[in-house]
Structure formats: structure tokens, C-alpha cells
Design an enzyme around this catalytic site. Structure first.
Site, PDB file in Angstrom:
ATOM      1  N   PHE A 139       0.867  -1.179   0.000  1.00  0.00           N
ATOM      2  CA  PHE A 139       0.000   0.000   0.000  1.00  0.00           C
ATOM      3  C   PHE A 139       0.900   1.223   0.000  1.00  0.00           C
ATOM      4  O   PHE A 139       1.741   1.390   0.873  1.00  0.00           O
ATOM      5  CB  PHE A 139      -0.931   0.059   1.214  1.00  0.00           C
ATOM      6  N   ASP A 224       9.409   2.295   1.859  1.00  0.00           N
ATOM      7  CA  ASP A 224       8.259   3.147   2.138  1.00  0.00           C
ATOM      8  C   ASP A 224       7.964   3.033   3.636  1.00  0.00           C
ATOM      9  O   ASP A 224       7.365   2.059   4.085  1.00  0.00           O
ATOM     10  CB  ASP A 224       7.065   2.692   1.288  1.00  0.00           C
ATOM     11  N   LYS A 253       2.803  10.679   7.298  1.00  0.00           N
ATOM     12  CA  LYS A 253       1.980  10.445   8.487  1.00  0.00           C
ATOM     13  C   LYS A 253       2.516  11.142   9.745  1.00  0.00           C
ATOM     14  O   LYS A 253       2.291  12.329   9.904  1.00  0.00           O
ATOM     15  CB  LYS A 253       1.775   8.940   8.664  1.00  0.00           C
TER      16      LYS A 253
HETATM   17  C1  LIG Z   1      -0.625   5.706   4.318  1.00  0.00           C
HETATM   18  C2  LIG Z   1       0.498   5.220   3.468  1.00  0.00           C
HETATM   19  C3  LIG Z   1       0.865   5.888   2.283  1.00  0.00           C
HETATM   20  C4  LIG Z   1       0.041   7.023   1.711  1.00  0.00           C
HETATM   21  O1  LIG Z   1      -0.011   8.131   2.521  1.00  0.00           O
HETATM   22  P1  LIG Z   1      -1.142   9.253   2.244  1.00  0.00           P
HETATM   23  O2  LIG Z   1      -0.728  10.378   3.133  1.00  0.00           O
HETATM   24  O3  LIG Z   1      -2.447   8.652   2.616  1.00  0.00           O
HETATM   25  O4  LIG Z   1      -1.064   9.589   0.807  1.00  0.00           O
HETATM   26  C5  LIG Z   1       1.976   5.448   1.612  1.00  0.00           C
HETATM   27  N1  LIG Z   1       2.686   4.399   2.050  1.00  0.00           N
HETATM   28  C6  LIG Z   1       2.359   3.720   3.172  1.00  0.00           C
HETATM   29  C7  LIG Z   1       3.202   2.583   3.610  1.00  0.00           C
HETATM   30  C8  LIG Z   1       1.252   4.109   3.911  1.00  0.00           C
HETATM   31  O5  LIG Z   1       0.903   3.406   4.993  1.00  0.00           O
END
Ligand SMILES: *Cc1c(COP(=O)(O)O)cnc(C)c1O
Length: 415
Positions: A139, A224, A253
Site C-alpha cells: 500500500f 516506504d 503520516k
Molecule cells: C498511508 C500510506 C501511504 C500514503 O499516505 P497518504 O498520506 O495517505 O497519501 C503510503 N505508504 C504507506 C506505507 C502508507 O501506509
């Protein structure tokens, strides 16, 4: 009823979420408070965006002071806030350079652009042929490019055509990664622990093996850590658990201190050097308000030793969950304060468990039908964790009181 906030949302909003039926008006540390004044323990921290707790006074002060001085300038000019923020980002992560964006998805898009351009200019991949390997269950956000490489049918359905140039391999399988690499491979983009997939922890040694394979094949390792980063898993970065430094890194985040969307792509100097003026940008990325809050969040992370706290409290949380030995709990997994409780689908859906938890004064959200996510703000105390676990036990019991006894004595039934 006409002014009811839920009714208004339902009437005027897009139905792209299915929230629990609670209307929140205040937040305070680990607590959320609804319009009737009812207090809840927040066990999901807005998907880790609120790692430092709701309205942390230090972060609110950084926000309000900066808002009164200078908030948004665009990158057409320098500000006194951006440099210190970028320096702190590099200092906290051990990366060379940082490029600020807003959402996590934008940070990932930035990583993709950097990897592709590096592949063409440095690795000499033929134009238009660069390939990025991703992991099944990934994700990385909701842009069209990103959902194009998702393995989740619903995230893709109806949104094509998708950008080419991505292939997916099983998560946690280093050999599958190596087998998928071709001379045109630019990067492997991976979450050290998959969050949205249901808190999936790869086998020990996976990240080290990925690092070694990427080195050997001249492929960028891009982690990520939008969800796992900044203390959540019990280390500043989840990569730190295996002593691995990636070539590219995305954060988001928690970087916004639970107050603003703040994200960044970080990289080795030679990778970041691919961006020249005009190549890439963002109107709001790196604005002084975001930089001030992001800097304060990084300082707070270090000063309050939140990573160590998450490691310790995460052990406690998982030990308590496992000690429940509840037949509805198929598995407890995670690292630090990023924990997933797999619910036996024959007993209940994870959503039903979350509904029941809400009535017990605990808020969290299911992921993938069967997993209840427990990822509280890192300011949570041991006693509050015990309260949440007790609430979970009561919720499970309330959902299916018979299941506990029926399953507890399989030997008798068989005999
Ligand atoms: C939440 C998330 C994203 C996307 O972040 P947004 O601020 O919602 O665009 C990307 N990578 C990971 C691993 C995430 O958990």
C-alpha cells in the site's frame, strides 16, 4: 436531524469511506472525545499520523507560533524554516538529502520519479524501459500510478488504464525479488512491515537480504516508511531493526505531528541529484508551517525517546494479547506499537470487533476484513494498554460468548 453531521456527510460527501458511527469533537493525548463528551482510547492514531498523541502541546505551540509568523511561501523563495527541517530529517534517518512533499502518496510518487530518472541517467537503462519492482500486498497511496501496482482488486477496479513499468513479487521472499530483476530494473519499492496489508512482518533477515541483492544488481532499495517510520515499530526506522540503510526512503503520516500533512522523500546524494530546478515540485511542499511542525516532531521523537517506548510497550501489548488465548484470535503479530490481531472469520469480522470495541470505549479500525489494527499514539501508558486489551477481551466475548467454551474443549468433542 437535518444538521446532524453524519447525515450531512452522507448527503453531501462521496461515500469513499465507511466510518464507525461516532462523531468526534476533541482529542487529547491518547484520547478522543465525541460530541456527547464520551472519552475513547485511540488505538489507531489516524493510521500512525498521530504517533505523538492528539494536540501535543509542544507541537501545537510550534504550529501556532509559526502560523502567526509565516505559514506558506511556496518554494519560489527560501525561508528560515526549511533548511533546519531538512537537516533534522537527514540527521534522524542517516540519509543524505530530503525533498519535502505533503501526503505519503506524493512522497512515493517522488521516489518513483527519482528512481526512474536515476535509472536512465546513471544506470543507462534505455529510455522508457525502466522497471520498478514492488511487493504483493503493498500500500503506497491512492494516485492512479500507485493503485496501478496494487495487488488489491478494489483499489484498481474502474480506475485504469494504469502506468506501465511495475512488476510485483511476493513480500518477504528475497529470492523472488532477485529472480525478477532485469537489466532495466531501477528500484525495489517495499514497506519494511506492510501496514495496510494487515501488519505483515517479513521473515527475519529479509531486509538485509534485499539490501545485498540490490547492491549486487545495482538496483535502488527504496523503503516506504510512511507508516512504519518515526518510532512506530520500536526504532526510528523499521529498517534500523536489521541495520539496513536504503537508497531512498519515504516518510509521512507522523512527520506532520498529527497536525498537518507533511511527507518527504529522502535519498542518497547521487539519486537526489537527478532532480534539477523545474523537474519536480509542490506548491505546499516544505512550507514554513509544515517545516516548523515537522522539525518539532523530529526533535520530540528524539527527546522523548518514543522509539524505545514503542519497543517496550509493543512487547507488553503483544504479550497481553497472546495471554488472552482467546479462540477468536487466530494470530497476534507486529513490531513495536504496530500490531495486528487476526480474527478468526468464523467467529466475527474485524469490523464487528471494532464496532464492539467502540461500545467499550476503544476506537480502532479493521484492515482487510480479518485484522484489527492496534497502533495507539506512542504516548500511551502501560495501564492504558491493559485497559484496551481488557476491552478487546470483553468485545470478543460479547460477539460470540458460546465460541469461547465450544472451542476451548476440542479434545472432549473429539473424544
Ligand atoms: C498511508 C500510506 C501511504 C500514503 O499516505 P497518504 O498520506 O495517505 O497519501 C503510503 N505508504 C504507506 C506505507 C502508507 O501506509
Amino acid at each position: 436531524m437535518l444538521n446532524d453531521p453524519i447525515a450531512l456527510e452522507t448527503a453531501h460527501g462521496a461515500h469513499n469511506y465507511h466510518p464507525l458511527p461516532v462523531v468526534l469533537t476533541h482529542g487529547e493525548g491518547v484520547h478522543l472525545i465525541d460530541r456527547d463528551g464520551r472519552r475513547y482510547l485511540d488505538m489507531m492514531s489516524a493510521y500512525s499520523a498521530v504517533s505523538f498523541g492528539h494536540s501535543h502541546p509542544v507541537l501545537v505551540r510550534a504550529l501556532t507560533e509559526q502560523a502567526q509568523r509565516l505559514a506558506v511561501t511556496s518554494r519560489a523563495f527560501h525561508t528560515d524554516r526549511l533548511g533546519p527541517f531538512l537537516a533534522a530529517l537527514c540527521g534522524s534517518t542517516g540519509m543524505d538529502r530530503a525533498l519535502p512533499m505533503n501526503s505519503g502518496a506524493e512522497a512515493v510518487e517522488t521516489a518513483i520519479k527519482a528512481a526512474r530518472k536515476w535509472a536512465y541517467k546513471v544506470k543507462r537503462v534505455p529510455e522508457g524501459r525502466a522497471q520498478i519492482i514492488v511487493a504483493d500486498g503493498n500500500f503506497a497511496g491512492r494516485t492512479t500510478t500507485i493503485v496501478g501496482f496494487s495487488s488489491e482488486a478494489q483499489y484498481r477496479d474502474g480506475f485504469g488504464p494504469f502506468a506501465p513499468g511495475f512488476v510485483s513479487v511476493p513480500f518477504g521472499d528475497a529470492r523472488a525479488l532477485e529472480a525478477a530483476i532485469t537489466p532495466n530494473t531501477a528500484a525495489f519499492l517495499v514497506e519494511p512491515i506492510q501496514g495496510e496489508a494487515g501488519i505483515v512482518v517479513p521473515p527475519a533477515g529479509y531486509l538485509r537480504a534485499v539490501r545485498e541483492i540490490c547492491n549486487r544488481h545495482d538496483v535502488l532499495m527504496i523503503c516506504d516508511e510512511v507508516q512504519t517510520g518515526l518510532g512506530r515499530t520500536g526504532a526510528v526506522l523499521a529498517c534500523d531493526h536489521e541495520g539496513v540503510r536504503p537508497d531512498g526512503l519515504t516518510l509521512g503520516k507522523a512527520l506532520g505531528g498529527g497536525l498537518l500533512p507533511v511527507s518527504a522523500f529522502l535519498a542518497r546524494s547521487d539519486v537526489m541529484a537527478q532532480f534539477t530546478p523545474g523537474d519536480h515540485g509542490s506548491t505546499f511542499g516544505g512550507n514554513p508551517l509544515a517545516a516548523a511542525v515537522g522539525l518539532a516532531a523530529l526533535e520530540l521523537l528524539e527527546r522523548e525517546r518514543f522509539a524505545e517506548r514503542a519497543a517496550e510497550l509493543g512487547e507488553h501489548l503483544m504479550a497481553r494479547l497472546r495471554a488472552l488465548r482467546h479462540p477468536a484470535i487466530a494470530e497476534v503479530r507486529g513490531r513495536g506499537l504496530l500490531v495486528g490481531v487476526e480474527i478468526d472469520p468464523e467467529v466475527a469480522t474485524a469490523r464487528a470487533v471494532c464496532d464492539a470495541l467502540m461500545h467499550e470505549g476503544v476506537l480502532t479500525k479493521d484492515t482487510h476484513d480479518t485484522v484489527v489494527r492496534l497502533a495507539p499514539p506512542l504516548v500511551i501508558t502501560r495501564a492504558q494498554i491493559d485497559t484496551a486489551v481488557a476491552a478487546l477481551e470483553r468485545s470478543l466475548h460479547r460477539l460470540r460468548p458460546a465460541a469461547a467454551t465450544a472451542r476451548a474443549a476440542p479434545a472432549l468433542a473429539a473424544g
